[in-house]
Write an enzyme that holds these catalytic residues in place. Structure first.
Site, PDB file in Angstrom:
ATOM      1  N   ASP A 166    -117.480  -8.868  28.829  1.00  0.00           N
ATOM      2  CA  ASP A 166    -117.612  -7.432  28.589  1.00  0.00           C
ATOM      3  C   ASP A 166    -119.076  -6.983  28.556  1.00  0.00           C
ATOM      4  O   ASP A 166    -119.368  -5.834  28.240  1.00  0.00           O
ATOM      5  CB  ASP A 166    -116.905  -7.044  27.289  1.00  0.00           C
ATOM      6  CG  ASP A 166    -116.358  -5.623  27.323  1.00  0.00           C
ATOM      7  OD1 ASP A 166    -116.194  -5.082  28.436  1.00  0.00           O
ATOM      8  OD2 ASP A 166    -116.103  -5.054  26.252  1.00  0.00           O
ATOM      9  N   LYS A 218    -107.232  -6.466  20.554  1.00  0.00           N
ATOM     10  CA  LYS A 218    -106.632  -6.751  21.855  1.00  0.00           C
ATOM     11  C   LYS A 218    -105.449  -7.691  21.673  1.00  0.00           C
ATOM     12  O   LYS A 218    -105.514  -8.649  20.889  1.00  0.00           O
ATOM     13  CB  LYS A 218    -107.661  -7.378  22.798  1.00  0.00           C
ATOM     14  CG  LYS A 218    -108.774  -6.411  23.175  1.00  0.00           C
ATOM     15  CD  LYS A 218    -109.743  -7.037  24.149  1.00  0.00           C
ATOM     16  CE  LYS A 218    -110.888  -6.089  24.459  1.00  0.00           C
ATOM     17  NZ  LYS A 218    -110.458  -4.877  25.181  1.00  0.00           N
ATOM     18  N   ARG A 276    -118.297   2.935  25.511  1.00  0.00           N
ATOM     19  CA  ARG A 276    -118.807   4.300  25.710  1.00  0.00           C
ATOM     20  C   ARG A 276    -119.674   4.739  24.529  1.00  0.00           C
ATOM     21  O   ARG A 276    -120.564   5.572  24.692  1.00  0.00           O
ATOM     22  CB  ARG A 276    -117.634   5.255  25.935  1.00  0.00           C
ATOM     23  CG  ARG A 276    -116.703   5.395  24.765  1.00  0.00           C
ATOM     24  CD  ARG A 276    -115.335   5.936  25.164  1.00  0.00           C
ATOM     25  NE  ARG A 276    -114.579   4.962  25.925  1.00  0.00           N
ATOM     26  CZ  ARG A 276    -113.378   5.178  26.445  1.00  0.00           C
ATOM     27  NH1 ARG A 276    -112.796   6.359  26.282  1.00  0.00           N
ATOM     28  NH2 ARG A 276    -112.743   4.246  27.130  1.00  0.00           N
ATOM     29  N   LYS A 304    -123.923  -1.730  29.686  1.00  0.00           N
ATOM     30  CA  LYS A 304    -123.123  -2.050  28.497  1.00  0.00           C
ATOM     31  C   LYS A 304    -123.176  -3.553  28.263  1.00  0.00           C
ATOM     32  O   LYS A 304    -122.836  -4.350  29.137  1.00  0.00           O
ATOM     33  CB  LYS A 304    -121.679  -1.595  28.725  1.00  0.00           C
ATOM     34  CG  LYS A 304    -120.678  -2.118  27.685  1.00  0.00           C
ATOM     35  CD  LYS A 304    -119.253  -1.815  28.125  1.00  0.00           C
ATOM     36  CE  LYS A 304    -118.246  -2.577  27.295  1.00  0.00           C
ATOM     37  NZ  LYS A 304    -116.863  -2.411  27.802  1.00  0.00           N
TER      38      LYS A 304
END
Length: 533
Positions: A322, A312, A385, A300
């Site tokens: 991330d 956020k 995802r 990812k």
């Protein structure tokens, strides 16, 4: 109304293009400034002889400040000085303790660094790692440029294993990321450059050549995560990958047009609000037998995550990390090429930014995946995802790997479950899971197996699409893994959730208590061990 909206969107597109060009210019300027050399730290080997005791000498010490036997013989001429220094200190030889002793009047030594190992009977390979980290931090703090380590094993750990584990973690500990610090004085900068290991086993030399490749891969991963998001964009990730062609990797980059043509709308939906377009980065290492199937790694690569419209509310400054999963994949591929590993591996990275704009994906939007499943995006912050699902389905469809492992900072829930001690491991195959568990334990990057079963898949039901991208408030890590499992079919698959460990400031050995600054490259050493074994 429609005319006004058309004008507004047109203006926005022009502004976005202008901002993108400005960012690209800044990024290119930064790339010109940053000329980082991987692994300036050197590791060499010499036999254990008194004449080789030069610079600061590092000696292992067990409980009650007992010098390891080989070290005791080598420094016996200053044994009284050592005893006196220890007596007048708090040093007991406990694990992670260090104590520097001046070698006054010694012909070749500048000083002696005692490194605690704890109880000799309980020493494991990981004990040597923990000691190596402590030694590296102490040497860096002392400001020395070179050191000599007297290697020796124990009843349960042979000399070569001990030497490599110790040297590996010295290298991890002395890593620095000063690329953007312009006001450092000469005294502030990192000085440590060389570790000489004294060992009787001559094969250590070959191991250190291999270790250098591993450390270069780990350092690449750490650098990528430590760079700010205005530098490490999807484009930067792609350009970094292209540079790896020089070491023998096959590299292919696919942008928005190619991804749209392939039908990877789920991944593209994450990048809809960003000026930077999505990139699918494919790296291949063909070191194994011709005709052998690839093993696949999928990372990812969300280079910055605002959360999208589900914005956020805290800790957004950490969201440059991330993409730590993609950094681990790229670092692993670099290490395999540097080590000339005899395996066939394909690394796939989905690189995107998750931003907010008039064209960003909205909560409740429905997108179609590469596999054909429709997904209702009920939370735009659950975007990793979406990237991984398309990347997994694509690599399985196009490359038919024998097994596939994805790695991602996927869920905050995994750190609630496991803290920063373990990464979460989910798998549909016990054999693959066992290999990853063993590899993680052996290199000090442990993973803990978590459940995936039909109950978690049932939580992903949507009233309007085949799947929802979230499964409710509970079992967040398990439902995220269940979502990914929807895209892998019967292929042996594992998912490693590193959200709790990637930026925890730790190297994860059995002791798990020696801190490192910033990114630690979690996954590189784990994957290299898993793939080469």
């Amino acid at each position: 109304m429609c005319f006004a909206l058309t004008i507004c969107l047109s203006i926005r597109q022009k502004l976005c293009k202008k901002v993108y060009l400005i960012r690209l210019k800044l990024q290119n300027n930064n790339q010109k400034i940053i000329k980082r050399t991987l692994s300036v730290f050197q590791i060499t080997h010499n036999p254990i002889e008194a004449s080789n005791l030069t610079n600061t000498v590092v000696a292992l010490t067990f409980s009650k400040a007992k010098l390891a036997s080989v070290a005791a013989k080598q420094v016996k001429d200053i044994s009284k000085d050592v005893e006196k220094a220890v007596k007048n200190s708090r040093f007991t030889g406990g694990l992670k303790q260090t104590h520097h002793v001046d070698a006054l009047g010694h012909k070749t030594m500048d000083g002696l660094l005692l490194v605690g190992m704890g109880d000799e009977k309980e020493a494991t390979e990981d004990t040597f790692r923990t000691a190596g980290i402590a030694a590296g931090k102490a040497l860096a703090a002392k400001g020395v440029a070179e050191a000599t380590f007297i290697a020796e094993g124990t009843k349960s750990v042979d000399e070569k294993t001990a030497a490599v584990a110790f040297a590996e973690c010295v290298a991890l500990a002395i890593y620095r990321f000063d690329d953007y610090r312009t006001n450092l004085t000469a005294n502030d900068k990192g000085k440590f450059k060389k570790l000489t290991v004294l060992a009787d086993d001559k094969s250590v030399t070959k191991e250190f050549t291999q270790l250098k490749g591993l450390m270069e891969g780990s350092e690449l991963a750490r650098d990528l995560v430590n760079h700010p998001a205005n530098v490490c964009t999807p484009s930067y990730m792609a350009e970094t990958a292209k540079k790896l062609k020089k070491i023998g990797l096959d590299v292919k980059i696919m942008g928005k047009k190619e991804l749209k043509k392939l039908g990877m709308d789920m991944m593209l939906s994450v990048a809809e609000g960003a000026a930077e377009e999505a990139k699918l980065i494919v790296l291949k290492w063909n070191g194994g037998k011709k005709g052998d199937k690839y093993k696949a790694l999928v990372g990812k690569g969300v280079t910055f995550d605002s959360g999208g419209y589900n914005i956020k509310v805290a800790m957004m400054e950490y969201m440059k990390s991330d993409m730590a999963g993609s950094a681990a994949v790229m670092g692993t591929m670099c290490a395999l090429a540097k080590r000339k590993s005899k395996v066939n591996v394909i690394g796939v990275i989905g690189a995107v930014e998750n931003m907010i704009s008039a064209t960003a994906t909205r909560p409740s939007d429905i997108v179609k995946s590469y596999k054909g499943l429709t997904v209702e995006v009920n939370n735009t912050d659950a975007k990793g995802r979406l990237v991984l699902g398309d990347a997994l389905a694509w690599v399985i469809d196009k490359e038919k790997p024998s097994e596939v492992v994805d790695i991602a900072t996927l869920t905050g829930a995994i750190s609630i479950a496991l803290g920063n001690r373990y990464a979460g491991l989910f798998s549909n195959n016990d054999t693959l899971a066992s290999k990853l568990l063993a590899a993680g334990e052996s290199v000090g990057e442990p993973v803990w197996r978590m459940p995936t079963d039909k109950a978690y898949h049932a939580m992903l039901k949507s009233e309007y699409a085949d799947l929802s991208n979230i499964g409710g408030r509970t079992a967040g890590s398990c439902t995220a893994a269940a979502f990914l499992e929807e895209f892998v079919g019967e292929t042996p698959w594992a998912h490693v959730d590193i959200a709790g460990v990637a930026m925890a400031g730790k190297v994860f050995g059995a002791s798990n208590s020696n801190g490192l600054d910033g990114a630690n490259g979690f996954g590189v050493r784990l994957f290299v061990r898993y793939l080469e074994n």
